[in-house]
Design a protein around this motif. Structure first.
Motif, mmCIF file in Angstrom:
data_model
loop_
_atom_site.group_PDB
_atom_site.id
_atom_site.type_symbol
_atom_site.label_atom_id
_atom_site.label_comp_id
_atom_site.label_asym_id
_atom_site.label_seq_id
_atom_site.Cartn_x
_atom_site.Cartn_y
_atom_site.Cartn_z
ATOM 1 N N VAL A 1 0.841 -1.197 0.000
ATOM 2 C CA VAL A 1 0.000 0.000 0.000
ATOM 3 C C VAL A 1 0.879 1.251 0.000
ATOM 4 N N ALA A 2 1.902 1.224 0.845
ATOM 5 C CA ALA A 2 2.801 2.379 0.913
ATOM 6 C C ALA A 2 3.541 2.578 -0.402
ATOM 7 N N ASP A 3 3.904 1.463 -1.062
ATOM 8 C CA ASP A 3 4.619 1.575 -2.338
ATOM 9 C C ASP A 3 3.757 2.189 -3.431
ATOM 10 N N ALA A 4 2.438 2.136 -3.264
ATOM 11 C CA ALA A 4 1.544 2.779 -4.237
ATOM 12 C C ALA A 4 1.339 4.254 -3.890
ATOM 13 N N TRP A 5 2.188 4.791 -3.004
ATOM 14 C CA TRP A 5 2.171 6.194 -2.607
ATOM 15 C C TRP A 5 0.957 6.571 -1.765
ATOM 16 N N LEU A 6 0.304 5.556 -1.204
ATOM 17 C CA LEU A 6 -0.777 5.845 -0.259
ATOM 18 C C LEU A 6 -0.208 5.847 1.153
ATOM 19 N N MET A 7 -0.969 6.408 2.115
ATOM 20 C CA MET A 7 -0.578 6.241 3.510
ATOM 21 C C MET A 7 -1.100 4.886 3.967
ATOM 22 N N PRO A 8 -0.256 4.081 4.628
ATOM 23 C CA PRO A 8 -0.741 2.795 5.131
ATOM 24 C C PRO A 8 -1.761 3.030 6.246
ATOM 25 N N ALA A 9 -2.650 2.061 6.417
ATOM 26 C CA ALA A 9 -3.641 2.195 7.483
ATOM 27 C C ALA A 9 -3.010 1.918 8.840
ATOM 28 N N ARG A 10 -2.003 1.039 8.861
ATOM 29 C CA ARG A 10 -1.319 0.720 10.116
ATOM 30 C C ARG A 10 -0.330 1.824 10.479
ATOM 31 N N THR A 11 -0.295 2.142 11.747
ATOM 32 C CA THR A 11 0.594 3.219 12.168
ATOM 33 C C THR A 11 2.052 2.770 12.224
ATOM 34 N N ASP A 12 2.281 1.435 12.218
ATOM 35 C CA ASP A 12 3.660 0.968 12.392
ATOM 36 C C ASP A 12 4.347 0.644 11.063
ATOM 37 N N VAL A 13 3.741 1.030 9.945
ATOM 38 C CA VAL A 13 4.379 0.782 8.652
ATOM 39 C C VAL A 13 4.829 2.112 8.049
ATOM 40 N N GLN A 14 6.066 2.098 7.546
ATOM 41 C CA GLN A 14 6.646 3.324 6.997
ATOM 42 C C GLN A 14 5.947 3.752 5.700
ATOM 43 N N ALA A 15 5.772 5.056 5.504
ATOM 44 C CA ALA A 15 5.243 5.572 4.253
ATOM 45 C C ALA A 15 6.342 6.332 3.525
ATOM 46 N N LYS A 16 6.140 6.534 2.228
ATOM 47 C CA LYS A 16 7.140 7.270 1.447
ATOM 48 C C LYS A 16 6.760 8.735 1.302
ATOM 49 N N ARG A 17 5.854 9.217 2.105
ATOM 50 C CA ARG A 17 5.214 10.514 1.896
ATOM 51 C C ARG A 17 4.672 11.011 3.227
ATOM 52 N N PRO A 18 4.216 12.277 3.306
ATOM 53 C CA PRO A 18 3.690 12.776 4.591
ATOM 54 C C PRO A 18 2.480 11.962 5.039
ATOM 55 N N LEU A 19 2.401 11.706 6.356
ATOM 56 C CA LEU A 19 1.265 10.971 6.902
ATOM 57 C C LEU A 19 0.173 11.928 7.345
ATOM 58 N N PHE A 20 -1.020 11.373 7.541
ATOM 59 C CA PHE A 20 -2.123 12.279 7.898
ATOM 60 C C PHE A 20 -1.970 12.837 9.296
ATOM 61 N N THR A 21 -1.101 12.188 10.097
ATOM 62 C CA THR A 21 -0.869 12.741 11.427
ATOM 63 C C THR A 21 -0.105 14.065 11.337
ATOM 64 N N GLU A 22 0.546 14.296 10.177
ATOM 65 C CA GLU A 22 1.288 15.551 10.007
ATOM 66 C C GLU A 22 0.425 16.622 9.369
ATOM 67 N N LEU A 23 -0.797 16.282 8.958
ATOM 68 C CA LEU A 23 -1.658 17.254 8.290
ATOM 69 C C LEU A 23 -2.732 17.742 9.250
ATOM 70 N N LYS A 24 -3.252 18.930 8.945
ATOM 71 C CA LYS A 24 -4.447 19.338 9.679
ATOM 72 C C LYS A 24 -5.641 18.794 8.902
ATOM 73 N N VAL A 25 -6.356 17.883 9.552
ATOM 74 C CA VAL A 25 -7.459 17.210 8.858
ATOM 75 C C VAL A 25 -8.785 17.854 9.226
ATOM 76 N N LEU A 26 -9.526 18.273 8.197
ATOM 77 C CA LEU A 26 -10.839 18.880 8.426
ATOM 78 C C LEU A 26 -11.897 17.783 8.528
#
Lengths: 541, 322
Positions: free
Chosen positions: B274-299
């Motif tokens: 999932v992460a390799d497809a440039w998505l954020m993984p649903a699991r918090t313990d898997v590395q992403a290649k991009r900013p995670l939603f925890t770093e964004l302000k989510v409306l």
């Protein structure tokens, strides 16, 4: 007839049922007609209705304006390399409309290829009603070209010659003899252009949203595109669309339907085109210019994009790459198997619709069986239906537990949908060719002891074969790149070319999509060339 | 004569068909929206591990749902992966879903799962900007209303993209009526509405437009990896995320295989794909290649059901109709 009902009438019936009974897909029949008030209240309906009508009429007229003179030039005169022109004007059918639209966008929009090369910016022309009509016409006008030129080639110039012998000027002979002879073919071609424009989705979807032009097909697609899916609403809009298409068919019948013109009397005619003389050069130039606009320009745009490493890199040597083509062969055979699937389905569809169209046209035109009006309408109807409606109709029809075997979820459902969608082509072309046959030819064969089938096989078929072949080639071309029903019906795990390309675009790989489009265009063209070559050797004389 | 011919053809067809039907039995059928390459690698990974074949039908959320809806009388899908959280909630309300708690779901935040559906991965919406467009880099949604971006902005059609509609709702929830002033100013500045996501991004790649207002991010990350001169910008004032719900349909004949597939997608191995497809993984313990939603302000996009969505869409459409 049974096949025709299976192919066309049943899916249609199921769409109608869905339109009337909103919960039909779940197998319930409550709440009949509750979708109608919602349809009438929809604020976009008038805009969609008039948008569809205006664009379709525009495309039909403009197709006649371009297709008629070109078809006459091809049919009446000894053009240099006649086969080449036919082939050239077949190519627009090999190109999916949405790819053509996208190619035109890449050429004409601000910072597009044209502006990069010449500084000319036609962005505003492209994204307008005129732009939509132009792009669609360049895709569709060949139907008129082929109808007109095939009809002229089949009928020969005997009658016009007679007029000339009796002192008519060439113009007079053309106006009073040739043009009336052409009218069924021209009307049939324009009707096809009209219905094709009515059901076209790709071009208005790509260009229309940005210019505020809405068409019914886009409306239907929209109802099916976002949650919650509005199946009854989409079915309702489809019914409106069918009504428009039937209106066009009714008008065409009203204008030319009962006029049968005899031009093939059975005496052998040798087709000798009239000399073009000094106008040859301008005529060829005009044809070449149209060919350039309709075929070469979008094709070039496609190929350039396929060979560009990045879109933002623009036109430059540094940006040149073959990586998109290499990737096509690398994706564990996905691209190639999609190509194989599409081509074999297209071939099968061409053969089946050709035979079926021959039967239908023969029964309607020559045998004049009872209920031929219904049959004629049935065989034309799919042309008016957007692919997505046929797709949903076929699912509603075939994905029922009560069928002992069902083609659903196999490649056969794709074949069925292509046959259903493309049947109108052979029917139109063959029946307009048959209408030109002398009424005494078949009876003459029958008098001499031939059975109805023998007469069909040995008298009628050879005479209408050019029209049938042209129609089958078109079916092949269109089926090999059909998108909308394929998107909906492809069984899990099977891909066709168009679906493959569409997925590439969806995932932002424009370069790869265009590379695949280019590859498909070349393969399809090569196959059709081979087929033409073989068939023409087989039917010489 | 003709009738005889048709009967013959029909029989032949039926024979061919029935032979094919038999071969296609016994496999897991997954309907999925979103990246096809991801679906394929998940399927082949699962097949290698368990030997169960996975058939994939991949299309946009709309196409997938239309097919699901039309198939109601004889459902075909075992698993559904949609790109819109709404669809899962709706199917849940209809009672179409099979409750299932995967052992691998523990590492997925509570907001991204429920009793019968769970996120496969997450995408976010942002501004996609062409770095060679000669315009100043936008930082905020408002920046796109400046004179620099006159006639240079596109946006996906919210009628065709659920995520795009989510953004409108999120901005409305976050900014109130100011959101509509923003849309109005964008319209005044010549923003055009194009088809679905990719159709809005393509003109920006070529340079016809300079920026997309609210594009799905993972597609653009893929483009950037291919060398396109694009940048994804998440405004500090906030944006929305689009979790992709994964669910098992109650009508499935292969419930155990389906559960195993969900487990596999949520395993570290599946989440890596999932992460390799440039998505954020649903699991918090898997590395992403991009900013995670925890770093964004989510409306917040939670809304009171479909009527509000319809109203927002209607208001937006009438704003951009002429």
């Amino acid at each position: 007839m049974v096949l025709l009902i299976m192919l066309v009438a049943l899916p249609l019936l199921f769409i109608l049922l869905q339109a009337v009974f909103p919960h039909f897909s779940a197998g319930k029949l409550d709440g009949a007609f509750s979708a109608i008030p919602a349809l009438l209240k929809a604020p976009q309906l008038p805009a969609m209705f008039s948008g569809t009508l205006q664009i379709a009429i525009g495309v039909a007229l403009l197709s006649a304006v371009i297709g008629l003179p070109l078809g006459v030039a091809r049919g009446l005169f000894d053009m240099p390399c006649p086969k080449l022109w036919d082939l050239l004007f077949l190519i627009p059918f090999l190109t999916p409309p949405y790819i053509a639209a996208l190619s035109w966008m890449l050429v004409l929009q601000t910072q597009g290829y044209l502006m990069q090369l010449t500084g000319l910016d036609l962005n505003n022309l492209l994204f307008s009603k005129t732009g939509i009509v132009l792009v669609m016409t360049l895709n569709i006008f060949p139907v008129v070209y082929f109808a007109v030129s095939r009809s002229l080639l089949a009928s020969g110039q005997r009658l016009a010659m007679v007029a000339r012998v009796h002192g008519a000027t060439p113009w007079k002979a053309f106006y009073h003899i040739t043009l009336p002879l052409l009218s069924p073919a021209l009307a049939a071609g324009m009707l096809l252009a009209f219905t094709l424009a009515v059901e076209e989705y790709g071009v208005p979807a790509a260009l229309g949203t940005r210019s505020g032009v809405v068409m019914l097909t886009v409306g239907i697609e929209e109802k099916l595109a976002d949650w919650p899916i509005d199946l009854p609403g989409a079915s309702m809009l489809s019914v409106v669309l069918i009504v428009i298409a039937l209106g066009g068919w009714w008008l065409q019948r009203k204008l030319t339907g009962d006029k049968d013109v005899t031009s093939v009397s059975g005496k052998p005619t040798e087709h000798v085109g009239a000399r073009l003389g000094f106008v040859a050069v301008p005529v060829v130039l005009v044809m070449a210019a149209i060919g350039f606009l309709a075929v070469v320009l979008p094709g070039l745009s496609m190929a350039i994009t396929g060979f560009s490493a990045t879109l933002s890199g623009g036109l430059s040597l540094a940006n040149l790459t073959v990586k998109h083509f290499v990737a096509l062969f690398a994706q564990s055979g996905d691209a190639l198997s999609a190509l194989g699937t599409s081509l074999s389905l297209a071939l099968a569809a061409a053969v089946i619709t050709g035979l079926l169209g021959l039967c239908a046209a023969w029964l309607v035109v020559m045998q004049k069986i009872r209920g031929r009006g219904v049959m004629d309408a049935l065989s034309l109807m799919p042309a008016a239906l957007p692919g997505v409606v046929i797709g949903v109709g076929l699912i509603l029809l075939w994905n029922r537990a009560f069928w002992p075997v069902s083609p659903y979820n196999t490649w056969a459902i794709l074949l069925i949908s292509y046959c259903c969608l493309l049947l109108p082509w052979p029917v139109r072309y063959i029946s307009s060719a048959m209408r030109q046959l002398g009424g005494n030819l078949e009876p003459a064969a029958r008098v001499h002891g031939a059975s109805a089938f023998q007469a069909l096989r040995w008298v009628v078929l050879p005479l209408i074969f050019p029209a049938m072949l042209a129609a089958m080639l078109m079916v092949f071309a269109i089926a090999s790149r059909e998108l909308v029903t394929s998107l909906l019906l492809s069984p899990a795990g099977t891909q066709t070319v168009a679906v493959f390309i569409w997925r590439q675009f969806e995932q932002g790989s424009v370069g790869q999509g265009m590379a695949m489009a280019t590859l498909t265009l070349i393969t399809g063209l090569a196959l059709m060339l081979t087929a033409l070559g073989i068939m023409q050797r087989g039917t010489k004389g | 004569m003709k009738a005889l011919l048709s009967v013959k053809k029909g029989v032949a067809l039926a024979m061919v068909l029935s032979s094919m039907m038999m071969s296609s039995a016994h496999a897991l059928t997954v309907y999925t929206a979103g990246p096809g390459s991801l679906a394929k690698s998940l399927a082949s990974g699962f097949e290698q591990k368990t030997g169960v074949k996975v058939n994939i039908f991949q299309a946009t959320t709309g196409k997938v749902m239309a097919r699901l809806e039309a198939e109601q009388a004889n459902p075909q899908a075992d698993i559904l992966i949609s790109a819109s959280w709404d669809t899962a909630e709706d199917l849940h309300n209809r009672g179409w879903l099979l409750p299932f708690h995967s052992a691998n779901a523990d590492k997925v935040p509570d907001t991204l799962k429920s009793a019968d559906f769970i996120a496969q991965g997450i995408s976010a919406l942002g501004i996609v900007w062409n770095t060679q467009s000669g315009t100043p880099e936008p930082k905020e949604w408002q920046d796109l209303t400046s004179a620099d971006f006159k006639d240079k902005v596109t946006t996906p059609d919210p009628a065709l993209s659920g995520a795009s509609l989510d953004l409108l709702i999120g901005l409305q929830n976050g900014m109130g009526d100011k959101a509509w002033q923003l849309f109005d100013a964008l319209k005044q500045n010549g923003m055009v509405v194009s088809g679905p996501n990719a159709q809005a991004v393509t003109p920006v790649m070529q340079g016809a437009k300079a920026a997309v207002f609210g594009a799905v991010d993972y597609v653009t990350y893929g483009n950037i990896a291919q060398g396109e001169s694009l940048k994804v910008i998440f405004p500090a004032s906030g944006t929305v995320i689009a979790p992709r719900p994964m669910m098992i349909l109650k009508t499935t004949q292969h419930a155990d295989d389906a559960k195993a597939f969900v487990d596999y997608v949520l395993s570290p191995e599946g989440q890596k794909m999932v992460a390799d497809a440039w998505l954020m993984p649903a699991r918090t313990d898997v590395q992403a290649k991009r900013p995670l939603f925890t770093e964004l302000k989510v409306l917040p996009t939670q809304s009171g059901g479909t009527s509000e969505r319809g109203d927002v869409l209607k208001r937006f459409n009438s704003l951009f109709a002429k």
